[in-house]
Design a protein around this motif. Sequence first.
Motif, PDB file in Angstrom:
ATOM      1  N   TRP A 133       0.820  -1.207   0.000  1.00 60.26           N
ATOM      2  CA  TRP A 133       0.000   0.000   0.000  1.00 60.26           C
ATOM      3  C   TRP A 133       0.859   1.263   0.000  1.00 60.26           C
ATOM      4  O   TRP A 133       1.815   1.374   0.793  1.00 60.26           O
ATOM      5  N   PRO A 134       0.531   2.264  -0.805  1.00 57.63           N
ATOM      6  CA  PRO A 134       1.187   3.566  -0.678  1.00 57.63           C
ATOM      7  C   PRO A 134       1.037   4.154   0.729  1.00 57.63           C
ATOM      8  O   PRO A 134       1.962   4.802   1.237  1.00 57.63           O
ATOM      9  N   THR A 145      -4.130   5.832  -5.673  1.00 58.86           N
ATOM     10  CA  THR A 145      -4.882   5.241  -4.561  1.00 58.86           C
ATOM     11  C   THR A 145      -4.003   5.129  -3.318  1.00 58.86           C
ATOM     12  O   THR A 145      -2.776   5.039  -3.399  1.00 58.86           O
ATOM     13  N   ILE A 150      -4.303  -0.289  -7.287  1.00 58.65           N
ATOM     14  CA  ILE A 150      -3.523   0.774  -7.905  1.00 58.65           C
ATOM     15  C   ILE A 150      -3.528   0.690  -9.421  1.00 58.65           C
ATOM     16  O   ILE A 150      -3.374   1.702 -10.120  1.00 58.65           O
ATOM     17  N   ASP A 151      -3.738  -0.507  -9.974  1.00 62.80           N
ATOM     18  CA  ASP A 151      -3.791  -0.628 -11.436  1.00 62.80           C
ATOM     19  C   ASP A 151      -5.127  -0.148 -11.999  1.00 62.80           C
ATOM     20  O   ASP A 151      -5.255   0.082 -13.204  1.00 62.80           O
ATOM     21  N   TYR A 191      -4.878   2.839  -0.576  1.00 60.42           N
ATOM     22  CA  TYR A 191      -4.879   1.451  -0.107  1.00 60.42           C
ATOM     23  C   TYR A 191      -6.005   0.706  -0.800  1.00 60.42           C
ATOM     24  O   TYR A 191      -6.858   1.305  -1.478  1.00 60.42           O
ATOM     25  N   TRP A 192      -6.048  -0.604  -0.630  1.00 60.23           N
ATOM     26  CA  TRP A 192      -7.111  -1.440  -1.164  1.00 60.23           C
ATOM     27  C   TRP A 192      -7.206  -2.708  -0.327  1.00 60.23           C
ATOM     28  O   TRP A 192      -6.217  -3.154   0.269  1.00 60.23           O
ATOM     29  N   GLU A 200      -6.985   2.427 -10.101  1.00 59.21           N
ATOM     30  CA  GLU A 200      -7.209   3.754  -9.539  1.00 59.21           C
ATOM     31  C   GLU A 200      -5.869   4.424  -9.257  1.00 59.21           C
ATOM     32  O   GLU A 200      -5.312   4.287  -8.169  1.00 59.21           O
ATOM     33  N   PRO A 201      -5.292   5.151 -10.210  1.00 52.33           N
ATOM     34  CA  PRO A 201      -4.007   5.818  -9.986  1.00 52.33           C
ATOM     35  C   PRO A 201      -4.091   6.762  -8.786  1.00 52.33           C
ATOM     36  O   PRO A 201      -5.091   7.455  -8.586  1.00 52.33           O
TER      37      PRO A 201
END
Length: 495
Positions: free
Chosen positions: A189-190, A258, A252-253, A260-261, A255-256
């Motif tokens: 996660w970013p 983003t 992230i692929d 977290y997911w 939703e640029p």
Amino acid sequence: MPDITTLGRHLRDEDGLDDTDTADVIPGHPLGVKPSGNALFAARNLRNAIGTIGLLPDELVLILLEFFDCSDLLRLGRTCKAFYAFTRAEDLWKTLFIRSPPASFTWRGTWRATYLNLAPSRVASVDCSSLFSDALHRPFYCAHISLEPYASNIPAGNQIVRLSDLSPEEFQEKWSNTPFILTQPVKDWPAYHQWSVETLLPKHGETPFRAEAVDWHLRTYVDYMKNNSDESPLYLFDKAFVPKMGLKVGPIDQEPGTAYWPPSCFGEDFFSVLGNDRPDRQWLIIGPERSGSTFHKDPNATSAWNAVIRGSKYWIMFPSSSKLPPPPGVYVSDDQSEVTSPLSIAEWLLGFHAEARRTQGCIEGICREGEILHVPSGWWHLVVNLEPAIAITQNFIPRAHLTAALDFLSNKADQISGFRKDVVNPYEQFVAKMQESHPELLKSALDELSKKTEGKKRKWDDIVRGNASTDANAEPDAGGFSFGFGGDDSDVDIP
């Protein structure tokens, strides 16, 4: 007689422990108040000065003081040292603050000093060392106990399973009913790489977040985090953090930009069929050491995941089953809508942790920075921060617990939470949306629910009519009453 602080220090000295061990010794109470047992050998007791009120237990005195306003507490505190100590109880001032918060304030280390806007130099230092009260000393003691002994030496059989990652298929086939910790997904996660208290403050320091009963700017809450002695520190738990922080959420692929997911194994969530009408599902959690949540189950029979971005959290968990009682020290009302337990996490740890560790079904573990923990639907859990922490949590309905969610929405309408007020009948709306999107799954879940309900009805009829006998010659309607525990492990009756 030495108080508990001094006694602890003497015992450590006698055992030959080095100075590093004394770091966990409880400090002295700021007013010198000691546990009530010390009064047995005391030559003087300040409590004798409070007159006929002294006939009341300390706990009742504090309850009476809850009806006092600020000026009343200040006037009473000037009458004698004993009343000064009682009126300094932090919970009294916390209640006053929450009831009528100042328009603007600076956190000054205690609720009293903050409410009265007292700089440290203006806080009186009164010697109350001849006052002996568990009601006043115990909250201070609980606020300073070390959490390390409770989170260490976990028995091998109690350890929460740790895995690198899981596929959706593996989760569905084997793990949907089991707590576990994943060590890898969060590290992608970013948010994991970018978030800390220091990095969030410049952008969101003036953003208000919900911390239990107050809405504070993040900067104010961080001041509180770094300087408080609360037995149960305020826990920032905000359900609207995504729009407040302007975050993007999703793979992230797709939703640029983003933040977290959800890990792929938690991707299936049937509440998503409700769209914007779904109940609250995601929260930002920030808190200091000792903050956390006492024993509870997640709402609406949902499962959850909890991802630690900074810090670490200790979890202790118990399965919910008709064969097993609630965790030690937890009491559930007859209709199972009310749950009570000791007021603070520290108090529960002191009184019940050792017993809990020996109780059937207990599992525990530490979820560390960059890890994520799965909480299955219906599991009791207590969680406490071992250090200042930032986390994200999200509730969801996986395939394995669709039946439980339908049962909860259908039969426990008074316990449903998180829906907007204009969502009038969550059960009917959920069923309608599931019928549109997943008709086969809905039919299967409703059939399973019907079988469980019918099975419980038959068991109850057998008990009431006395048909549970194994005697082949017994009259089927012989009457009488017999009592027994059902063998079904399902938890459709427990919220």
